[in-house]
Design a protein around this motif. Structure first.
Motif, PDB file in Angstrom:
ATOM      1  N   PHE A  76      62.080  17.676 -15.286  1.00 40.17           N
ATOM      2  CA  PHE A  76      61.894  17.838 -14.062  1.00 40.17           C
ATOM      3  C   PHE A  76      61.302  16.753 -13.387  1.00 40.17           C
ATOM      4  N   GLU A  77      59.800  16.389 -13.918  1.00 40.34           N
ATOM      5  CA  GLU A  77      58.880  15.463 -13.460  1.00 40.34           C
ATOM      6  C   GLU A  77      59.509  14.165 -13.656  1.00 40.34           C
ATOM      7  N   HIS A  78      60.138  13.969 -14.802  1.00 40.41           N
ATOM      8  CA  HIS A  78      60.708  12.659 -14.774  1.00 40.41           C
ATOM      9  C   HIS A  78      61.793  12.265 -14.128  1.00 40.41           C
ATOM     10  N   THR A  79      62.768  13.251 -13.822  1.00 37.92           N
ATOM     11  CA  THR A  79      63.774  13.039 -12.839  1.00 37.92           C
ATOM     12  C   THR A  79      63.350  12.962 -11.450  1.00 37.92           C
ATOM     13  N   GLU A  80      62.358  13.887 -11.032  1.00 38.74           N
ATOM     14  CA  GLU A  80      61.907  13.458  -9.597  1.00 38.74           C
ATOM     15  C   GLU A  80      61.145  12.311  -9.482  1.00 38.74           C
ATOM     16  N   ALA A  81      60.533  11.938 -10.352  1.00 33.29           N
ATOM     17  CA  ALA A  81      59.711  10.530 -10.295  1.00 33.29           C
ATOM     18  C   ALA A  81      60.761   9.436 -10.065  1.00 33.29           C
ATOM     19  N   GLN A  82      61.939   9.541 -10.896  1.00 30.16           N
ATOM     20  CA  GLN A  82      62.987   8.673 -10.679  1.00 30.16           C
ATOM     21  C   GLN A  82      63.684   8.768  -9.336  1.00 30.16           C
TER      22      GLN A  82
END
Length: 302
Positions: A76-82
């Protein structure tokens, strides 16, 4: 139904151990936290934690939910950062994990041209993993892993970048400099200087000394390559490093290298990444640039 908030709550309970601290870390009231989890417990008719004094401990069902949280939340955090990077007009960040301390200098030769090719992509390099690089890669904490010791998973692809010889490095006037190669017993009276890595992950122990039931007189650890080589150049001990790194060192005139064992100790550096499609293209490009730099590192001119 399990939702993201449930995962965040279970993760916070595991981290903090009390309702008060978990709620505080999530900016929730204790009643809101408790209500959300009681509703989930009621839906599945199973307790997720138990209380002992002020502390909360996850039940077996809660531990199962925690395992899901530890796998899913980083994604989740990776995708949101992207997505935030896209909103800023940038492609993203390439997060590189290093399990090869001396290879940091080699990596620097790739980062500069990579940044030039991808002006909208940032680079973040992480050299220390208390939980291991493979777990960080699999858990989306990093995008690529540079390692000489790949641990294979179906979801991970490893590309060999280049091979190198691991050698014993000493002052040019050291007694061992007269030998054609170093035997394990030759190090019995030596002070070995290495990076601060557990000995089981140091090749000179795992592939050279330990199999021969040999050891060293003393073992010191230093964080940086430059200081290690300066210590060796000052006659304070010996070390084991890739030969190409020693050849490029400013201290090379004061140093000499000898093979570890009659046949030498050869390693291969790999770049690992997840098998999912690299939709933005910069991970594949990084791997290609790493392979090109590997050819230069192994060339006679190096």
């Amino acid at each position: 139904m399990i939702d993201r908030q449930h995962l965040r709550i279970v993760h916070a309970i595991h981290q903090h151990g009390t309702m008060t601290q978990a709620a505080k870390s999530l900016y929730l009231t204790q009643s809101a936290l408790s209500h959300a989890m009681k509703k989930l417990e009621h839906e599945f008719n199973v307790p997720l934690w138990q209380k002992e004094g002020r502390r909360l401990f996850l039940t077996q069902a809660g531990e199962s939910l925690l395992g899901l949280a530890q796998r899913i939340l980083p994604q989740f955090e990776h995708t949101e950062a992207q997505l935030r990077r896209f909103a800023e007009g940038k492609q993203g960040t390439l997060r590189i994990g290093m399990e090869c301390y001396p290879c940091f200098e080699w990596l620097l030769k790739i980062v500069a041209p990579f940044l030039k090719r991808f002006p909208d992509v940032d680079v973040d390099v992480r050299r220390a993993f208390s939980f291991g690089g493979l777990q960080a890669l699999h858990g989306y904490d990093i995008d690529v892993l540079i390692t000489p010791d790949p641990l294979h998973l179906d979801a991970i692809t490893y590309t060999p970048v280049f091979s190198y010889e691991q050698v014993l490095v000493m002052h040019s006037t050291h007694d061992l400099a007269t030998k054609a190669f170093i035997a394990p017993r030759d190090l019995a009276q030596e002070t070995l200087i290495s990076y601060p890595v557990e000995t089981s992950r140091l090749d000179i122990f795992s592939q050279f000394l330990t199999p021969a039931n040999a050891s060293v007189k003393s073992h010191k650890t230093i964080e940086t390559t430059e200081i290690i080589l300066q210590m060796v150049a000052a006659g304070r001990g010996v070390t084991a490093l890739p030969k190409w790194l020693v050849d490029e060192s400013q201290e090379s005139e004061l140093l000499c290298c000898r093979p570890l064992g009659e046949e030498g100790l050869t390693k291969t550096l790999f770049v690992g990444h997840r098998k999912r499609t690299d939709t933005l293209g910069f991970i594949d490009s990084f791997v290609e640039m790493a392979m090109a730099q590997g050819l230069k590192t192994n060339s006679p001119q190096q």
